[in-house]
Design an enzyme around this catalytic site. Structure first.
Site, mmCIF file in Angstrom:
data_model
loop_
_atom_site.group_PDB
_atom_site.id
_atom_site.type_symbol
_atom_site.label_atom_id
_atom_site.label_comp_id
_atom_site.label_asym_id
_atom_site.label_seq_id
_atom_site.Cartn_x
_atom_site.Cartn_y
_atom_site.Cartn_z
ATOM 1 N N HIS A 90 0.774 -1.468 0.187
ATOM 2 C CA HIS A 90 0.128 0.450 0.036
ATOM 3 C C HIS A 90 1.025 1.013 0.239
ATOM 4 O O HIS A 90 0.412 1.798 0.778
ATOM 5 C CB HIS A 90 -0.698 -0.063 0.948
ATOM 6 C CG HIS A 90 -2.615 -1.298 1.250
ATOM 7 N ND1 HIS A 90 -3.486 -0.546 0.884
ATOM 8 C CD2 HIS A 90 -1.738 -2.264 1.724
ATOM 9 C CE1 HIS A 90 -4.014 -2.206 0.620
ATOM 10 N NE2 HIS A 90 -3.182 -2.898 1.357
ATOM 11 N N ASN A 163 -10.415 -2.733 2.145
ATOM 12 C CA ASN A 163 -10.100 -3.125 0.656
ATOM 13 C C ASN A 163 -11.667 -3.083 0.340
ATOM 14 O O ASN A 163 -12.084 -2.751 1.180
ATOM 15 C CB ASN A 163 -9.325 -4.670 1.114
ATOM 16 C CG ASN A 163 -8.173 -4.315 0.893
ATOM 17 O OD1 ASN A 163 -7.123 -3.036 0.553
ATOM 18 N ND2 ASN A 163 -7.348 -6.294 1.478
HETATM 19 FE FE1 HDE Z 1 -2.596 -5.041 5.402
HETATM 20 N N1 HDE Z 1 -0.657 -4.126 5.758
HETATM 21 N N2 HDE Z 1 -2.152 -6.558 6.275
HETATM 22 N N3 HDE Z 1 -4.218 -5.562 4.850
HETATM 23 N N4 HDE Z 1 -2.899 -2.835 5.074
HETATM 24 C C1 HDE Z 1 -0.527 -2.651 5.904
HETATM 25 O O1 HDE Z 1 1.331 -1.446 7.224
HETATM 26 C C2 HDE Z 1 -0.785 -6.986 7.602
HETATM 27 C C3 HDE Z 1 -4.729 -7.149 5.169
HETATM 28 C C4 HDE Z 1 -4.155 -2.951 4.583
HETATM 29 O O2 HDE Z 1 -3.020 3.255 4.144
HETATM 30 C C5 HDE Z 1 1.139 -2.272 6.582
HETATM 31 O O3 HDE Z 1 1.422 0.905 7.787
HETATM 32 C C6 HDE Z 1 -0.825 -8.004 7.546
HETATM 33 C C7 HDE Z 1 -5.945 -7.254 4.891
HETATM 34 C C8 HDE Z 1 -4.387 -1.090 4.275
HETATM 35 O O4 HDE Z 1 -1.654 3.453 5.652
HETATM 36 C C9 HDE Z 1 1.130 -3.133 7.319
HETATM 37 C C10 HDE Z 1 -1.941 -8.428 6.681
HETATM 38 C C11 HDE Z 1 -6.671 -5.376 4.472
HETATM 39 C C12 HDE Z 1 -3.179 -0.876 4.387
HETATM 40 C C13 HDE Z 1 0.283 -4.758 6.423
HETATM 41 C C14 HDE Z 1 -2.738 -7.577 6.507
HETATM 42 C C15 HDE Z 1 -4.900 -4.768 4.768
HETATM 43 C C16 HDE Z 1 -2.613 -1.932 5.088
HETATM 44 C C17 HDE Z 1 2.160 -1.692 5.347
HETATM 45 C C18 HDE Z 1 -2.367 -10.223 6.960
HETATM 46 C C19 HDE Z 1 -7.775 -5.246 4.270
HETATM 47 C C20 HDE Z 1 -2.684 0.447 4.182
HETATM 48 C C21 HDE Z 1 2.325 -0.276 5.705
HETATM 49 C C22 HDE Z 1 -2.173 -10.680 8.336
HETATM 50 C C23 HDE Z 1 -9.282 -5.496 5.043
HETATM 51 C C24 HDE Z 1 -3.120 1.638 5.082
HETATM 52 C C25 HDE Z 1 1.440 -0.188 7.113
HETATM 53 C C26 HDE Z 1 -2.849 2.299 4.828
HETATM 54 C C27 HDE Z 1 -1.110 -1.883 5.192
HETATM 55 C C28 HDE Z 1 0.413 -5.230 7.171
HETATM 56 C C29 HDE Z 1 -3.971 -8.405 5.657
HETATM 57 C C30 HDE Z 1 -5.340 -3.576 4.551
HETATM 58 C C31 HDE Z 1 3.264 -4.365 6.722
HETATM 59 C C32 HDE Z 1 0.295 -8.733 8.719
HETATM 60 C C33 HDE Z 1 -6.939 -7.972 4.771
HETATM 61 C C34 HDE Z 1 -5.153 -0.631 3.194
HETATM 62 O O5 HDE Z 1 1.765 -3.554 8.670
#
Ligand code: HDE
Length: 703
Positions: A90, A163
């Site tokens: 993202h 999402n």
């Molecule tokens: Fe994320 N995700 N994600 N994700 N995600 C990040 O956090 C993570 C997941 C989502 O505009 C990170 O600050 C893991 C699902 C958005 O700043 C990180 C898992 C969904 C954004 C991270 C998921 C998301 C992130 C990267 C599986 C939809 C951007 C930078 C367990 C519900 C937010 C940060 C923004 C960002 C980890 C799965 C949505 C690495 C470990 C499911 C919208 O922490």
């Protein structure tokens, strides 16, 4: 030719007085004078006024630069540190401020004031992103869009980090680094950027059948949106609402755009990448600047533990959705984005969302993906933002009072007073204390009687039923786009075995889809389907998952391009513009020269874009008003021919005047119901509200 010593007098000059240039070769004074206005004095970060911002301190005019030049060193050092690590996923995002207003109270289910105080407006910051590309990647690849909203509630920050697709690729957080490594550019060659169409992604997918439902959504037109204002948002996981007695109700969150959904077609998305790297960001910026504020409804699906037991899937499995036909949506509020950030870095880049940020009255479910996320976001932000005090950056700080004993650390902004930085304590009467009454409580869940272990619940084993439900709930056009997207993506995969393995998995969803994709790839026969943990079962369709029925027949929020040139009819242009704007769309004038055109009544019309740099992919529909001799000339211009050919190929309405006919002929366009004269404004406006779907099979071979 000597450098004068910096004038100390400028240090005390009042704000608004511009220091004069100190070097006869410096251009600073000249530029400042040209700019005009009342400029504050330029200073270092320490507040020392700067006399010369053009020249470094030299030993002699042609000699070495002196280490003594603290102004140069500070400036360059700060510049060297301007970049922070980008988000690992993202990274490319666009943000805006706004407010959330509750319209229906959920007080029966929760104590969270954000969900019970009807009419209360709560400030929000929303960031919409792509997943795979780097921060500088383009806006329009085929990709899932992140939809993250930070609510600055009176009870602390609530981050709904979702999402634009209601399900996810994987079931367990353990697989997330693998998924992300597979989709991002391949590590040895560092390409492709921002694209899932490559070997490592599809290799991983072919071996992870749980991803198949999400893959159906990913290959649908949901991942090539026309505008960030026209996408849905989903919290995906089940959360809990807790009432004053600690009773729990499960909840899923949905954002619904007021403008309806709208997507591009694939060829258009590809051409948009060339036309405007920032297409979606610019679209949001222009809409907000024009006061055309995007708006979403917040809706919830509420259900009890007992109801969940009757679902034919496990709601704790993030690869499953709860069909709206089973648990209907209740609209409870609206979000309006009405203010563009002052500074992209300070706000959009530094904002830190975390699904663990929930106010009292909202709690988590045991979804193993959510459980992993509760850890990950704070961890990644510690490195991305450089330490534990990122919560004090204005965009991240709560807008309600906050007190605790967390102290010191990099970039501490607060000056905590007093001796007491611990609890319990008796030395100061005003130190913060935990409160059972207003503090947040976790749901008192009784653990089930299973054994501890690294296991996947049996109830997560069905990977294909909802994938089939989604596919069969789409219209014929959508299914054809989905199949063609699979063919496109897999055609970019070099390893034949991987192509075949994906097609093998598709057989579990639908044999005819697998056959279409196999044909599109030129496979000699259908590859074998690998063993399935559980075969797909027949489930009721969910028409609410289809995209085209959710598109609104409206010009609200859309943009129409009108091609003009010298001699174009002023009257025709005015009539078109009036009809279009009356329906709520914006008009952009395109001309061979950006200076515009001299119209037939002698007036001059400025252009918003030059023809060669403003292809029709940028518009929802196009019109042209051209004098015959200009039309004949433009028929020999590739940019003009492509303008019409692409508008036609992208299934858009075209209002083409008599003078434009030579260009249409050069483009090989066989006019259909979506092509009319600009004088027929009513027909054009009606056709521009939708896409000409029936045109597509005549001009494109779909899988
Ligand atoms: Fe994320 N995700 N994600 N994700 N995600 C990040 O956090 C993570 C997941 C989502 O505009 C990170 O600050 C893991 C699902 C958005 O700043 C990180 C898992 C969904 C954004 C991270 C998921 C998301 C992130 C990267 C599986 C939809 C951007 C930078 C367990 C519900 C937010 C940060 C923004 C960002 C980890 C799965 C949505 C690495 C470990 C499911 C919208 O922490």
């Amino acid at each position: 030719m000597t450098t004068k010593p910096p004038s100390r007098s400028t240090a005390s000059s009042p704000a608004g007085k511009v220091p004069q240039p100190t070097d006869e070769h410096g251009q600073g004074g000249e530029l400042q004078q040209q700019a005009g206005g009342a400029h504050p004095v330029l200073t270092t970060q320490q507040g020392i006024a700067i006399a010369d911002n053009q020249n470094s301190l030299r030993a002699t005019p042609r000699g070495p630069t002196l280490l003594e030049d603290f102004i140069l060193r500070e400036k360059i050092t700060h510049f060297d540190h301007e970049r922070i690590p980008e988000r690992v996923v993202h990274a490319r995002g666009t943000g805006a401020h706004g407010f959330f207003e509750l319209t229906e109270s959920l007080e029966q289910f929760t104590t969270a004031k954000i969900l019970t105080e009807v009419g209360q407006q709560t400030p929000v910051f929303a960031r919409i992103s792509t997943v795979a590309g780097g921060a500088g990647s383009v806006d329009t690849p085929r990709d899932v869009r992140g939809f993250a909203v930070k609510f600055y509630t009176n009870e602390g920050n609530w981050d709904l980090v979702g999402n634009n697709i209601p399900v996810f690729f994987i079931q367990d957080a353990m697989k997330f680094p693998d998924l992300v490594h597979a989709v991002k550019m391949e590590p040895d060659r560092a390409f492709p950027q921002a694209a899932s169409a490559h070997d490592t992604f599809w290799d991983f997918i072919s071996l992870m059948p749980e991803s198949m439902h999400m893959v159906m959504w990913q290959m649908s037109d949901r991942t090539i949106p026309r505008s960030l204002r026209m996408i849905e948002g989903f919290g995906i996981h089940s959360f809990r609402l807790l009432d004053a007695q600690g009773q729990s109700t499960f909840v899923k969150f949905h954002w619904r755009p007021k403008l309806g959904l709208q997507s591009t077609v694939w060829d258009e998305a590809v051409k948009l990448q060339a036309a405007d790297n920032d297409f979606l960001r610019r679209d949001l910026f222009e809409a907000i600047e024009a006061g055309d504020f995007p708006e979403w409804e917040l809706a919830v699906q509420l259900f009890t533990e007992a109801e969940a037991e009757h679902f034919d899937f496990d709601h704790l499995d993030a690869t499953k959705l709860i069909p709206e036909e089973v648990i209907p949506l209740r609209t409870i509020g609206r979000m309006v984005l009405n203010r563009w950030p002052n500074n992209f870095f300070a706000e959009t880049e530094q904002v830190a969302f975390c699904p663990a940020n929930v106010p009292p009255g909202i709690d988590f479910s045991n979804d193993p993906l959510l459980q992993g996320r509760l850890f990950s976001y704070l961890d990644t932000q510690l490195i991305r933002l450089g330490g534990p005090n990122f919560t004090q950056i204005p965009i991240n700080a709560p807008q309600c009072p906050f007190h605790n004993f967390q102290r010191d650390g990099h970039m501490q902004m607060q000056q905590h007073k007093g001796r007491v930085n611990y609890e319990p304590s008796s030395l100061q009467p005003d130190t913060p204390r935990a409160s059972q009454a207003v503090g947040t409580h976790a749901f008192a869940e009784r653990p089930d009687d299973g054994a501890k272990g690294r296991v996947r619940a049996e109830s997560f084993a069905d990977h294909f039923s909802q994938a089939r439900m989604f596919l069969h709930s789409q219209s014929k056009v959508e299914q054809a786009h989905l199949a063609s997207a699979l063919v496109f993506e897999l055609s970019k995969v070099e390893t034949v075995r991987v192509r075949e393995a994906v097609v093998g998995q598709l057989r579990h969803i639908d044999e005819s889809l697998a056959q279409r994709v196999a044909d599109g790839l030129g496979l000699p026969s259908l590859p074998p389907a690998p063993p399935a943990a559980r075969p797909a079962k027949g489930v009721a369709l969910s028409p609410a998952t289809a995209l085209i029925p959710r598109m609104k027949d409206t010009l609200q929020g859309r943009c129409i391009g009108i091609l003009v040139d010298d001699g174009s009819s002023a009257q025709s242009i005015a009539a078109l513009r009036q009809a279009i704007e009356a329906e709520g769309a914006r008009v952009k004038i395109v001309a061979p020269k950006v200076g515009g055109a001299q119209l037939d009544d002698g007036s001059h019309l400025a252009a918003d874009g030059q023809l060669a740099g403003t292809p029709s992919a940028l518009f929802d529909a196009v019109a042209s008003v051209l004098a015959p001799e200009r039309g004949a000339k433009l028929a020999k211009e590739a940019a003009a021919v492509d303008w019409f050919r692409d508008a036609f190929g992208h299934l858009k309405a075209i209002a083409a005047c008599q003078g434009s006919q030579p260009i249409l002929q050069a483009a090989g366009i066989q006019p259909d119901a979506g092509v009319m004269a600009p004088s027929n404004t009513a027909a054009f406006v009606a056709a521009a509200k939708t896409r000409q779907w029936e045109r597509e099979p005549k001009l494109r071979t779909l899988a």
